[in-house]
Scaffold this motif. Structure first.
Motif, PDB file in Angstrom:
ATOM      1  N   ARG A   1      -1.335  22.299  91.219  1.00 32.16           N
ATOM      2  CA  ARG A   1      -2.529  21.839  90.622  1.00 32.16           C
ATOM      3  C   ARG A   1      -2.610  20.392  90.243  1.00 32.16           C
ATOM      4  O   ARG A   1      -3.691  19.851  90.224  1.00 32.16           O
ATOM      5  CB  ARG A   1      -2.499  22.477  89.177  1.00 32.16           C
TER       6      ARG A   1
ATOM      7  N   THR B   1      -2.055  27.758  80.659  1.00 33.94           N
ATOM      8  CA  THR B   1      -1.841  27.140  81.588  1.00 33.94           C
ATOM      9  C   THR B   1      -2.013  25.608  81.572  1.00 33.94           C
ATOM     10  O   THR B   1      -1.405  24.561  81.950  1.00 33.94           O
ATOM     11  CB  THR B   1      -2.382  27.722  83.046  1.00 33.94           C
ATOM     12  N   SER B   2      -3.127  25.278  80.760  1.00 39.41           N
ATOM     13  CA  SER B   2      -3.590  23.897  80.721  1.00 39.41           C
ATOM     14  C   SER B   2      -2.699  23.321  79.709  1.00 39.41           C
ATOM     15  O   SER B   2      -2.308  22.096  80.150  1.00 39.41           O
ATOM     16  CB  SER B   2      -4.893  23.908  79.995  1.00 39.41           C
TER      17      SER B   2
ATOM     18  N   ARG C   1       0.621  24.010  79.525  1.00 36.79           N
ATOM     19  CA  ARG C   1       1.849  23.790  80.156  1.00 36.79           C
ATOM     20  C   ARG C   1       1.633  22.712  81.266  1.00 36.79           C
ATOM     21  O   ARG C   1       2.655  21.820  81.527  1.00 36.79           O
ATOM     22  CB  ARG C   1       2.162  24.932  81.033  1.00 36.79           C
ATOM     23  N   MET C   2       0.475  22.482  81.830  1.00 34.74           N
ATOM     24  CA  MET C   2       0.300  21.398  82.984  1.00 34.74           C
ATOM     25  C   MET C   2       0.276  20.092  81.995  1.00 34.74           C
ATOM     26  O   MET C   2       0.994  18.947  82.553  1.00 34.74           O
ATOM     27  CB  MET C   2      -1.044  21.456  83.670  1.00 34.74           C
TER      28      MET C   2
ATOM     29  N   THR D   1       6.575  29.328  89.359  1.00 33.19           N
ATOM     30  CA  THR D   1       5.325  28.820  88.589  1.00 33.19           C
ATOM     31  C   THR D   1       5.346  27.361  88.505  1.00 33.19           C
ATOM     32  O   THR D   1       4.110  26.682  88.632  1.00 33.19           O
ATOM     33  CB  THR D   1       5.420  29.391  87.051  1.00 33.19           C
TER      34      THR D   1
ATOM     35  N   ARG E   1       3.783  25.913  91.561  1.00 31.93           N
ATOM     36  CA  ARG E   1       2.223  26.264  91.679  1.00 31.93           C
ATOM     37  C   ARG E   1       1.260  25.190  90.546  1.00 31.93           C
ATOM     38  O   ARG E   1       0.370  24.467  90.869  1.00 31.93           O
ATOM     39  CB  ARG E   1       1.735  27.570  91.027  1.00 31.93           C
ATOM     40  N   ASP E   2       2.086  24.903  89.462  1.00 28.04           N
ATOM     41  CA  ASP E   2       1.680  23.668  88.674  1.00 28.04           C
ATOM     42  C   ASP E   2       1.729  22.660  89.253  1.00 28.04           C
ATOM     43  O   ASP E   2       0.657  21.623  88.950  1.00 28.04           O
ATOM     44  CB  ASP E   2       2.502  23.779  87.061  1.00 28.04           C
TER      45      ASP E   2
END
Length: 317
Positions: A42, A3-4, A6-7, A35, A38-39
């Motif tokens: 964030r 996730t990190s 990808r962000m 998804t 959601r990113d």
């Protein structure tokens, strides 16, 4: 991809494009659109202002804030920026020398040690003249406004001063910016003249960008650079230079380049043709050309070559 990671990748993509369609962004990240949403949330929680547009043409855009957000750069991108800032400090862009030095200092300070050593080596082993003090100076605010209009397909209006000093108001569809030597040119479609034109950026003042986006037209040339070069060749100049060179045309073309001269194959060699306001450039080209030649025109070129030859002979003697 975590996730990190990808962000970080998402933020990097948002920083390179004004508007990203949601479907294309999801494909780049290899995730679902859910998804992706959601990113984006964030990133907003971290303070990044990301605008979303709903609908068929929906997508995401990183809004410009009051300060520059942290930039995510690859190693080579960081080095390229530092090299570019160093070049700008001695370039023909008015008013940016001091800011370029300050920005270079900040970028270098933020580099990891391995990249800083590379930049320190480049800086310590490179010598350059001071800031450009000759020829036209381009306003960076005008240049960036036209670059944005070209990228976003937005019309522009500006006042333009021609070579003879006459001023006109132009309404154009910007296409590309071209840098040749120490000059910048804007290639654009002139709406009133209904034709393509190239404009010296240093002669453009008071640009106003905005309005309904236009559909990009197809340029009537291979690319913007060749369009500008062809326009320069067609411009009336003081001298029409014609020189018969006793050497293969490919040899002469490699020597002079194709930016400012034409090389045409003829029996026994080639014909070098160019237009020039001054004979300094043709004299330099011919003086450094390792081949025999005969000047067909103008007679002033023969005289200039003879004068340079005599001066060099006296110097060597």
């Amino acid at each position: 991809m975590s996730t990190s990671s990808r962000m970080l990748r998402l933020l990097s993509l948002l920083q390179t494009h004004r508007h990203w369609p949601g479907t294309e962004l999801a494909e780049r990240l290899e995730v679902s659109e859910r998804t992706l949403r959601r990113d984006v949330e964030r990133l907003r929680d971290l303070g990044y202002q990301v605008d979303a547009v709903r609908g068929v043409a929906g997508g995401y855009q990183l809004r410009a804030g009051g300060s520059l957000p942290p930039l995510l750069l690859e190693d080579e991108e960081a080095v390229a920026i530092a090299v570019g800032l160093r070049t700008a400090a001695a370039g023909a862009m008015g008013g940016v020398e001091e800011w370029s030095v300050q920005a270079l200092t900040k970028v270098t300070a933020l580099m990891p040690p391995r990249l800083r050593r590379r930049m320190d080596a480049l800086t310590s082993q490179t010598e350059a003249p001071g800031p450009w003090r000759g020829g036209p100076v381009t306003d960076p605010a005008v240049l960036t406004a036209l670059a944005q209009a070209s990228r976003d397909h937005e019309p522009a209006e500006f006042d333009y001063t021609a070579a003879d000093g006459g001023s006109t108001h132009r309404r154009v569809e910007p296409h590309r910016l071209v840098s040749l030597g120490r000059r910048w040119y804007l290639v654009a479609y002139d709406r009133e003249r209904q034709d393509w034109r190239s404009f010296r950026v240093d002669r453009i003042t008071a640009p106003v960008v905005g309005g309904q986006q236009f559909r990009p037209r197809e340029l009537n040339a291979a690319d913007a650079v060749s369009f500008v070069q062809a326009g320069i060749r067609r411009m009336p100049q003081r001298y029409a230079v014609r020189v018969r060179v006793h050497a293969p045309p490919e040899l002469v073309a490699a020597h002079v380049g194709d930016h400012w001269a034409d090389v045409v194959a003829v029996d026994g060699g080639c014909l070098l043709q160019m237009n020039a306001d001054s004979l300094e450039w043709p004299v330099m080209l011919l003086a450094t050309l390792d081949a025999e030649f005969v000047v067909e025109s103008p007679p002033e070129l023969d005289e200039a070559l003879a004068a340079v030859g005599a001066r060099l002979s006296r110097r060597s003697g």
